[in-house]
Design an enzyme around this catalytic site. Structure first.
Site, short mmCIF file in Angstrom:
data_model
loop_
_atom_site.label_atom_id
_atom_site.label_comp_id
_atom_site.label_asym_id
_atom_site.label_seq_id
_atom_site.Cartn_x
_atom_site.Cartn_y
_atom_site.Cartn_z
N ASP A 1 0.83 -1.20 0.00
CA ASP A 1 0.00 0.00 0.00
C ASP A 1 0.87 1.25 0.00
OD1 ASP A 1 -2.06 -1.81 0.34
OD2 ASP A 1 -3.07 -0.62 1.87
N CYS B 1 -8.47 4.79 1.04
CA CYS B 1 -9.15 4.61 2.34
C CYS B 1 -8.47 5.43 3.42
CB CYS B 1 -9.12 3.15 2.77
SG CYS B 1 -9.85 1.99 1.59
N TYR C 1 -7.29 -14.01 4.63
CA TYR C 1 -6.11 -13.38 5.23
C TYR C 1 -6.35 -12.83 6.62
CZ TYR C 1 -8.65 -9.33 3.46
OH TYR C 1 -9.63 -8.41 3.18
N ASN D 1 -18.31 11.55 2.49
CA ASN D 1 -17.88 12.77 1.80
C ASN D 1 -17.95 13.91 2.79
OD1 ASN D 1 -17.63 11.59 -0.75
ND2 ASN D 1 -19.64 12.25 -1.45
N HIS E 1 -17.41 8.90 -0.98
CA HIS E 1 -16.39 8.34 -1.86
C HIS E 1 -15.07 8.05 -1.17
CE1 HIS E 1 -19.30 10.05 -4.70
NE2 HIS E 1 -18.87 9.14 -5.55
N GLU F 1 -3.97 0.39 -2.14
CA GLU F 1 -3.25 -0.77 -2.65
C GLU F 1 -2.63 -0.48 -4.02
OE1 GLU F 1 -7.18 -2.20 -0.70
OE2 GLU F 1 -6.56 -0.68 -2.17
#
Length: 230
Positions: free
Chosen positions: A46, A71, A103, A114, A155, A193
């Site tokens: 990341d 994120c 995982y 938002n 978002h 990522e």
């Protein structure tokens, strides 16, 4: 866990700083660092910024050079202060039950938001505003009325960390927040990522390290963070 853990182990004299120490300096300077969790977890690298440093250019950097979800990770304490649940606890739908993650035991996803001053919320400027305001809120949660500042859905994906960070979970959420803590920064980081344009899979550690070398970014393995801070 506090920043003194890192400073107490800092190199002395003329010794070159370690990658871990350089990562803390990068975050303090508003620069990104790259962190690969582990081959037996997600196996992903990341790009991580401190939330305060996410300009529109930083959002463009993540969507162009990383390509994953943008994120914002918050500590469990900050998420609780804002009454932010885990997503699966809030949604009453059969698809939210019986997760079988290969995982980990659970996902860190919380709500999507938002900032209320955004328009659609998806532009680089809009996401930057949402992210930076989340960083400001995390620095002083008592001064923020969350529902007044943010709207749901949005978002920017929120991630809620494990209460004891790396002692309980070793995902990018906890790794990034542990680095911010060690750097004496407020408890909010952005993670995204890195994907491979050719294969569509996660960028391999070798390719992520090569990218970091070309752009003079710090690359860390999750075990590097765990060895210093666990």
């Amino acid at each position: 866990m506090t920043g003194r853990h890192a400073s107490a182990n800092a190199g002395a004299g003329s010794q070159a700083p370690t990658a871990f120490e350089r990562a803390l300096e990068s975050l303090r300077a508003g620069e990104p660092v790259l962190v690969h969790d582990a081959a037996d977890r997600e196996g992903e690298t990341d790009i991580i910024y401190h939330a305060d440093a996410v300009t529109p250019d930083a959002v463009a950097h993540m969507r162009n050079d990383a390509g994953g979800l943008v994120c914002v990770a918050l500590t469990h304490e900050i998420a609780e202060a804002f009454d932010l649940p885990f997503y699966t606890e809030e949604i009453d739908h059969p698809a939210a039950a019986d997760h079988e993650l290969g995982y980990d035991e659970r996902s860190s996803f919380s709500l999507t938001v938002n900032h209320r001053d955004t328009y659609t919320g998806i532009t680089d400027a809009d996401r930057s505003l949402t992210i930076r305001t989340l960083g400001e809120a995390a620095a002083e949660p008592s001064a923020t009325e969350f529902a007044t500042e943010f709207r749901v859905p949005g978002h920017v994906h929120l991630l809620k960390a494990a209460p004891d960070l790396l002692a309980q979970r070793e995902g990018h959420t906890e790794l990034g927040l542990a680095l911010a803590d060690a750097a004496d920064l407020p408890p909010a980081v952005v993670v995204c990522e890195m994907l491979d344009d050719q294969t569509g899979e996660a960028l391999t550690p070798a390719d992520a390290r090569g990218y970091a070398d070309r752009h003079d970014y710090v690359y860390l393995e999750g075990r590097d963070v765990l060895e210093r801070l666990s």
